[in-house]
Design a protein around this motif. Structure first.
Motif, PDB file in Angstrom:
ATOM      1  N   GLY A  18     106.021  58.863  64.545  1.00 56.28           N
ATOM      2  CA  GLY A  18     105.551  57.981  63.485  1.00 56.28           C
ATOM      3  C   GLY A  18     104.489  56.998  63.936  1.00 56.28           C
ATOM      4  O   GLY A  18     103.385  57.356  64.348  1.00 56.28           O
ATOM      5  N   GLY A  19     104.840  55.684  63.878  1.00 54.20           N
ATOM      6  CA  GLY A  19     103.881  54.636  64.203  1.00 54.20           C
ATOM      7  C   GLY A  19     103.406  54.680  65.644  1.00 54.20           C
ATOM      8  O   GLY A  19     102.271  54.285  65.955  1.00 54.20           O
ATOM      9  N   GLN A  20     104.281  55.127  66.549  1.00 59.65           N
ATOM     10  CA  GLN A  20     103.871  55.220  67.945  1.00 59.65           C
ATOM     11  C   GLN A  20     102.720  56.228  68.117  1.00 59.65           C
ATOM     12  O   GLN A  20     101.817  56.033  68.929  1.00 59.65           O
ATOM     13  CB  GLN A  20     105.068  55.639  68.814  1.00 59.65           C
ATOM     14  N   PHE A  21     102.764  57.299  67.316  1.00 62.00           N
ATOM     15  CA  PHE A  21     101.685  58.288  67.403  1.00 62.00           C
ATOM     16  C   PHE A  21     100.370  57.701  66.883  1.00 62.00           C
ATOM     17  O   PHE A  21      99.291  58.039  67.367  1.00 62.00           O
ATOM     18  CB  PHE A  21     102.062  59.541  66.606  1.00 62.00           C
ATOM     19  N   THR A  22     100.489  56.798  65.892  1.00 64.51           N
ATOM     20  CA  THR A  22      99.280  56.131  65.398  1.00 64.51           C
ATOM     21  C   THR A  22      98.622  55.329  66.517  1.00 64.51           C
ATOM     22  O   THR A  22      97.391  55.342  66.682  1.00 64.51           O
ATOM     23  CB  THR A  22      99.630  55.215  64.222  1.00 64.51           C
ATOM     24  N   LYS A  23      99.439  54.618  67.303  1.00 64.47           N
ATOM     25  CA  LYS A  23      98.895  53.872  68.438  1.00 64.47           C
ATOM     26  C   LYS A  23      98.265  54.816  69.469  1.00 64.47           C
ATOM     27  O   LYS A  23      97.232  54.504  70.068  1.00 64.47           O
ATOM     28  CB  LYS A  23     100.003  53.048  69.090  1.00 64.47           C
ATOM     29  N   LEU A  24      98.922  55.969  69.664  1.00 63.03           N
ATOM     30  CA  LEU A  24      98.386  56.921  70.634  1.00 63.03           C
ATOM     31  C   LEU A  24      97.016  57.440  70.190  1.00 63.03           C
ATOM     32  O   LEU A  24      96.083  57.550  71.002  1.00 63.03           O
ATOM     33  CB  LEU A  24      99.368  58.082  70.813  1.00 63.03           C
ATOM     34  N   MET A  25      96.864  57.747  68.893  1.00 60.69           N
ATOM     35  CA  MET A  25      95.576  58.228  68.399  1.00 60.69           C
ATOM     36  C   MET A  25      94.510  57.138  68.504  1.00 60.69           C
ATOM     37  O   MET A  25      93.327  57.425  68.743  1.00 60.69           O
ATOM     38  CB  MET A  25      95.713  58.696  66.952  1.00 60.69           C
ATOM     39  N   LYS A  26      94.928  55.897  68.345  1.00 62.51           N
ATOM     40  CA  LYS A  26      93.988  54.797  68.524  1.00 62.51           C
ATOM     41  C   LYS A  26      93.511  54.732  69.974  1.00 62.51           C
ATOM     42  O   LYS A  26      92.318  54.499  70.251  1.00 62.51           O
ATOM     43  CB  LYS A  26      94.657  53.482  68.121  1.00 62.51           C
ATOM     44  N   ALA A  27      94.448  54.961  70.910  1.00 64.67           N
ATOM     45  CA  ALA A  27      94.073  54.980  72.332  1.00 64.67           C
ATOM     46  C   ALA A  27      93.122  56.139  72.629  1.00 64.67           C
ATOM     47  O   ALA A  27      92.187  56.006  73.440  1.00 64.67           O
ATOM     48  CB  ALA A  27      95.327  55.084  73.197  1.00 64.67           C
ATOM     49  N   VAL A  28      93.350  57.273  71.965  1.00 57.98           N
ATOM     50  CA  VAL A  28      92.434  58.413  72.144  1.00 57.98           C
ATOM     51  C   VAL A  28      91.035  58.048  71.660  1.00 57.98           C
ATOM     52  O   VAL A  28      90.026  58.364  72.297  1.00 57.98           O
ATOM     53  CB  VAL A  28      92.971  59.655  71.405  1.00 57.98           C
ATOM     54  N   GLY A  29      90.960  57.365  70.507  1.00 56.07           N
ATOM     55  CA  GLY A  29      89.659  56.931  70.011  1.00 56.07           C
ATOM     56  C   GLY A  29      88.959  55.988  70.975  1.00 56.07           C
ATOM     57  O   GLY A  29      87.728  56.016  71.120  1.00 56.07           O
ATOM     58  N   GLU A  30      89.745  55.139  71.662  1.00 54.77           N
ATOM     59  CA  GLU A  30      89.144  54.206  72.618  1.00 54.77           C
ATOM     60  C   GLU A  30      88.560  54.937  73.828  1.00 54.77           C
ATOM     61  O   GLU A  30      87.465  54.607  74.297  1.00 54.77           O
ATOM     62  CB  GLU A  30      90.204  53.192  73.067  1.00 54.77           C
ATOM     63  N   VAL A  31      89.266  55.944  74.348  1.00 52.70           N
ATOM     64  CA  VAL A  31      88.726  56.671  75.506  1.00 52.70           C
ATOM     65  C   VAL A  31      87.507  57.496  75.105  1.00 52.70           C
ATOM     66  O   VAL A  31      86.600  57.725  75.916  1.00 52.70           O
ATOM     67  CB  VAL A  31      89.806  57.566  76.154  1.00 52.70           C
ATOM     68  N   VAL A  32      87.475  57.931  73.843  1.00 50.70           N
ATOM     69  CA  VAL A  32      86.276  58.630  73.364  1.00 50.70           C
ATOM     70  C   VAL A  32      85.088  57.681  73.378  1.00 50.70           C
ATOM     71  O   VAL A  32      83.977  58.032  73.800  1.00 50.70           O
ATOM     72  CB  VAL A  32      86.513  59.207  71.954  1.00 50.70           C
ATOM     73  N   ALA A  33      85.322  56.449  72.924  1.00 46.96           N
ATOM     74  CA  ALA A  33      84.244  55.463  72.900  1.00 46.96           C
ATOM     75  C   ALA A  33      83.780  55.109  74.312  1.00 46.96           C
ATOM     76  O   ALA A  33      82.604  54.784  74.526  1.00 46.96           O
ATOM     77  CB  ALA A  33      84.707  54.207  72.170  1.00 46.96           C
ATOM     78  N   LYS A  34      84.686  55.187  75.292  1.00 49.76           N
ATOM     79  CA  LYS A  34      84.327  54.856  76.674  1.00 49.76           C
ATOM     80  C   LYS A  34      83.647  56.014  77.402  1.00 49.76           C
ATOM     81  O   LYS A  34      83.247  55.855  78.553  1.00 49.76           O
ATOM     82  CB  LYS A  34      85.581  54.432  77.440  1.00 49.76           C
ATOM     83  N   GLY A  35      83.556  57.178  76.753  1.00 51.99           N
ATOM     84  CA  GLY A  35      82.836  58.297  77.373  1.00 51.99           C
ATOM     85  C   GLY A  35      83.712  59.235  78.161  1.00 51.99           C
ATOM     86  O   GLY A  35      83.363  59.609  79.285  1.00 51.99           O
ATOM     87  N   VAL A  36      84.855  59.643  77.602  1.00 53.03           N
ATOM     88  CA  VAL A  36      85.745  60.552  78.297  1.00 53.03           C
ATOM     89  C   VAL A  36      85.005  61.854  78.621  1.00 53.03           C
ATOM     90  O   VAL A  36      84.256  62.384  77.819  1.00 53.03           O
ATOM     91  CB  VAL A  36      86.992  60.837  77.431  1.00 53.03           C
ATOM     92  N   GLY A  37      85.211  62.363  79.826  1.00 53.42           N
ATOM     93  CA  GLY A  37      84.590  63.618  80.239  1.00 53.42           C
ATOM     94  C   GLY A  37      83.254  63.475  80.919  1.00 53.42           C
ATOM     95  O   GLY A  37      82.741  64.442  81.480  1.00 53.42           O
ATOM     96  N   GLY A  38      82.654  62.296  80.883  1.00 53.25           N
ATOM     97  CA  GLY A  38      81.361  62.112  81.535  1.00 53.25           C
ATOM     98  C   GLY A  38      80.201  62.449  80.615  1.00 53.25           C
ATOM     99  O   GLY A  38      80.364  62.883  79.471  1.00 53.25           O
TER     100      GLY A  38
END
Length: 567
Positions: free
Chosen positions: A515-535
């Motif tokens: 539930g809500g914990q997964f929402t936080k996890l997807m938010k964390a995924v969005g943050e790593v995307v913004a930071k340039g995951v993968g180089g």
């Protein structure tokens, strides 16, 4: 030009008579005049009055006249000089001709001179040509003579070589005939021996064939009986499943609650590195056992036939529940080596088919659960060892570091890198796979692993408590947390696609459970995307991961088809 000259000369002649001493009288004198003009001489005799002389001599006057005439008829030296001078001048300087006459004269003179020169040159050329022709004929005759001599020598050499070759060929043919004669004798002897051996083997084969036919007949009867019993059991299971569907739904809810509770328990689980080391230890033991089976001829034959059947069945997996049940009739009794081969075929299928189409991971995962439900729980540990061995650190979400002194081959095996072209028939050396190929293989295997962990409901024969921790849904949550908290893994070029595959395959199941914990996890995924995951080199994969997060935020689900089995 004609020159005329006139000359007029006048001479006066006076004859005085001598006076004598005895006479006192004076005598009259006579005067004569003479004229000479040009070539014509004109003489005029004039008598001048003189003193008359009484003693005049007529003969003396005539002689004087004649002398004068003689004198005048002679050529004058001065006139002769002038005439000679004029003749010389005339011969030296002829009269100047007119301009047309001069041009014509010059042209005629030039033509005559040119004709003379041409005639001389033609005479010279003809003489030279004649000399060259004579020389050419001489050289040709000499060349023909030498050619005849050379040809004669060549033909003599050719005829000698032909005679030598004929003699050599005759000797070789004779030797060959002798060898063929010996060979025929040897072949006849061997044929006689082979015929005797074949007769003996033929009798033995006839006996074995009869025995095999009897065994095949008995085996077919046994298989027909087993198939009949199996079909009957499947029909009973299908009826029972229809009757117990409400109970399965309740079981599903219980499993979901239990998974949520397990994710929040404080039970201490091993670290990622410890899990990886344990899996590699099991993998080494599995390799040792497999080699022992291969060294045993009888076990190798049985395992080989079973492996071929397994590989065919794995390649024919569909999303139909009835088809999945039929596949389970093919595997022979479960050996450790056979389960290892089965796990390998599943992972190879994931590397190829699942990589191309993620929904194909679901039927492969259900096949694993059905095999375990049929009484083969040992497949868990074998599949886990195989999975970790082929995925390097991505299987447990841990970053592997290279130790000093480690060879390239050891390092390649640790991180799960494969060699391209190692099974090709050509002589080219194998090459290390590219980063893109490595990422594609990781994506396929992780998608299969995620499909295994999100499968729900489980077969009725399997209790959630009996499932090992690496194959429970909370383990997938742990995997995502480890990746998102590891800068080393996030900087890997494979990170964006690995995260996308796991979330697409199991994201909806995780959302239903946490539930809500997964929402936080997807938010964390969005943050790593913004930071340039993968180089910087993985812009496309990173953008696709970001779009997937945005779609989930708008729709609340990922919606990958194939999660539920078809009836």
């Amino acid at each position: 030009m004609i020159y005329a000259r006139s000359m007029h000369c006048t001479h006066n002649l006076t004859d005085d008579e001598e006076e004598s001493s005895s006479s006192s009288e004076s005598e009259e004198a006579q005067v004569l005049k003479f004229s000479h003009t040009g070539r014509d001489t004109s003489l005029t005799l004039l008598r001048a009055p003189t003193h008359s002389s009484p003693n005049l001599n007529p003969e003396h006057g005539v002689d004087a006249f004649l002398n004068a005439v003689r004198l005048r008829t002679r050529a004058d030296p001065i006139e002769e000089y002038h005439n000679a001078e004029r003749a010389a001048i005339k011969s030296t300087n002829p009269p100047t001709p007119s301009l047309p006459h001069l041009s014509q004269a010059l042209t005629q003179s030039h033509l005559a001179l040119q004709a003379k020169r041409n005639a001389e040159e033609m005479t010279t050329v003809l003489a030279m040509v004649e000399r060259l022709d004579i020389q050419r004929k001489g050289r040709e005759e000499e060349g023909m003579k030498r050619t005849k001599e050379i040809n004669k020598g060549i033909w003599e050499g050719i005829e000698g070589a032909i005679r030598r070759d004929e003699e050599k060929k005759r000797l070789e043919d004779e030797k060959k005939r002798q060898e063929e004669h010996k060979k025929r004798q040897e072949e006849e002897r061997k044929k006689a021996e082979l015929k005797a051996e074949e007769d003996r083997k033929k009798g033995e084969e006839d006996r074995k064939r009869k025995e095999k036919e009897d065994e095949d007949r008995k085996r077919m009867e046994k298989e027909a009986k087993e198939k009949e019993e199996k079909d009957k059991a499947e029909e009973q299971a299908r009826i029972a499943a229809q009757q117990n569907e409400p109970r399965e739904k309740a079981s599903k809810d219980a499993q979901t609650a239990q998974a949520a509770q397990a994710s929040h328990t404080s039970v201490k689980s091993p670290s990622a590195m410890q899990e990886w080391e344990n899996a590699w230890t099991e993998r080494a033991a599995l390799k040792k056992l497999t080699r022992a089976v291969e060294e045993n001829a009888q076990l190798k034959s049985v395992a080989g036939r079973s492996r071929r059947k397994l590989r065919t069945r794995v390649g024919q997996v569909t999303n139909s529940q009835s088809e999945l049940d039929k596949l389970l009739s093919s595997p022979a009794p479960v050996y450790t080596a056979l389960l290892s081969a089965f796990s390998k075929y599943l992972l190879l299928q994931a590397e190829t088919e699942v990589t191309a189409k993620l929904p194909t991971a679901y039927p492969l995962a259900r096949l694993v659960w059905l095999v375990i439900a049929r009484g083969h729980p040992k497949l868990w540990e074998i599949f886990w060892a195989r999975f970790v061995g082929r995925t390097g650190g991505w299987g447990v979400a841990v970053h592997i570091t290279r130790k000093p002194g480690m060879s390239d081959t050891e390092w390649r095996k640790l991180v799960g890198r494969e060699l391209e072209g190692k099974n090709d028939s050509d002589d080219k050396p194998p090459t290390l796979e590219t980063t893109s190929q490595y990422t594609d293989r990781m994506v396929g295997q992780l998608a299969l692993y995620a499909a295994l962990l999100q499968t729900c409901p489980l077969p009725a024969q399997i209790q959630l408590e009996s499932v090992p921790l690496p194959f429970r849904l909370p383990k997938l949550w742990t995997w995502l947390a480890r990746v998102l908290n590891s800068p080393d893994l996030l900087s890997s070029p494979s990170a964006p696609q690995c995260l996308s595959a796991v979330l697409e395959v199991a994201g909806d199941r995780l959302c239903e459970t946490y539930g809500g914990q997964f929402t936080k996890l997807m938010k964390a995924v969005g943050e790593v995307v913004a930071k340039g995951v993968g180089g910087e080199g993985e812009t496309g994969a990173r953008v696709r991961l970001g779009l997937m997060v945005e779609r989930w935020e708008k729709e609340g689900k990922l919606g990958l088809e194939g999660r539920n089995a078809e009836r």
